[in-house]
Design a protein around this motif. Sequence first.
Motif, PDB file in Angstrom:
ATOM      1  N   GLN A  33     -29.658 -44.995 -19.176  1.00 43.90           N
ATOM      2  CA  GLN A  33     -29.167 -46.150 -19.932  1.00 43.90           C
ATOM      3  C   GLN A  33     -27.998 -46.750 -19.156  1.00 43.90           C
ATOM      4  O   GLN A  33     -27.212 -46.002 -18.566  1.00 43.90           O
ATOM      5  N   TYR A  34     -27.906 -48.058 -19.181  1.00 47.87           N
ATOM      6  CA  TYR A  34     -26.832 -48.718 -18.430  1.00 47.87           C
ATOM      7  C   TYR A  34     -25.832 -49.368 -19.390  1.00 47.87           C
ATOM      8  O   TYR A  34     -26.207 -49.820 -20.472  1.00 47.87           O
ATOM      9  N   VAL A  35     -24.574 -49.403 -18.949  1.00 47.38           N
ATOM     10  CA  VAL A  35     -23.511 -50.044 -19.743  1.00 47.38           C
ATOM     11  C   VAL A  35     -22.686 -50.925 -18.817  1.00 47.38           C
ATOM     12  O   VAL A  35     -22.716 -50.757 -17.598  1.00 47.38           O
TER      13      VAL A  35
ATOM     14  N   GLU B 214     -18.741 -45.869 -20.813  1.00 50.67           N
ATOM     15  CA  GLU B 214     -19.276 -46.344 -22.095  1.00 50.67           C
ATOM     16  C   GLU B 214     -19.231 -47.864 -22.103  1.00 50.67           C
ATOM     17  O   GLU B 214     -18.409 -48.459 -21.408  1.00 50.67           O
ATOM     18  N   GLU B 215     -20.076 -48.466 -22.917  1.00 52.59           N
ATOM     19  CA  GLU B 215     -20.137 -49.925 -22.989  1.00 52.59           C
ATOM     20  C   GLU B 215     -18.762 -50.532 -23.285  1.00 52.59           C
ATOM     21  O   GLU B 215     -18.036 -50.069 -24.171  1.00 52.59           O
TER      22      GLU B 215
ATOM     23  N   LYS C 247     -24.715 -44.991 -18.094  1.00 55.38           N
ATOM     24  CA  LYS C 247     -23.992 -44.445 -19.250  1.00 55.38           C
ATOM     25  C   LYS C 247     -23.822 -42.938 -19.065  1.00 55.38           C
ATOM     26  O   LYS C 247     -24.774 -42.229 -18.741  1.00 55.38           O
TER      27      LYS C 247
END
Length: 228
Positions: free
Chosen positions: A3-5, A72-73, A18
């Motif tokens: 997952q990317y942030v 984290e985002e 992430k």
Amino acid sequence: MLQYVNVSINGAIIRAVKGNSILDTAIEYGICIPHLCHSRNLSDIGACRLCVVEHIVNGRSNITTSCTLKAEEGMVIRADTERVKKLRRNIAELLVAQAPNSRAIQDMAVRCGVKEVRYPFRNDDCVLCGRCVRACNELWKVHARGFVGRGKERHVDFPFGKRPDFCIQCGACIQLCPMTIVPCDGPMKSGEERLCGKCEAQLMISEDMPGNCTWCKLGESIACGRYV
Ligand code: SF4
Ligand code: SF4
Ligand code: FES
């Protein structure tokens, strides 16, 4: 699945995996955050504190180690403020006083802007970075080395002070130790220790060309990961 942030580091918006550390993310994007105990294939323990950054949350800034901080985002990170630079410089200066005969630490101190060392030299054999312990435990699962004692007595040793038969003599603990490469001029004599500063020329050339890494040789085996 990864997952990317989106994370802001020094004002640049970066797409990070992430859960990856802020330090690994910065290195991947060519942002130099000095570090010592971090090594790419080992867990992070936040021992040296050189990788400190400001983590800004709701306008408030917290100083924290970037190798133990997970992406984290929406995170806002500053690794280049005067506050961080001053703190990092002081940590690097203390490390040189502790281990003036480590080329890795001399390089790092110059990288951090140390010009002189105001603390008494101690010439310790170890800066307790834990790289050797983690290499032995995590890369080879041998568990032949560990931390012993507490406070001032804390050090790294084999069980009962003797290399055990189950040590496979892989050499990883030596390769990854920042103490294994001595300054270019050789070991400094007791009473004549100083900041070597030889690597400053390389640093000055690089900083004339923004964006260029100095490729500081943090010991032959302690590359930051950007060039290996
Ligand atoms: S040489 Fe021995 S103590 Fe060092 S990392 Fe390898 S197994 Fe561990
Ligand atoms: S012996 Fe070397 S690698 Fe191990 S903790 Fe000390 S300085 Fe770090
Ligand atoms: S590299 Fe983060 S504390 Fe050492």
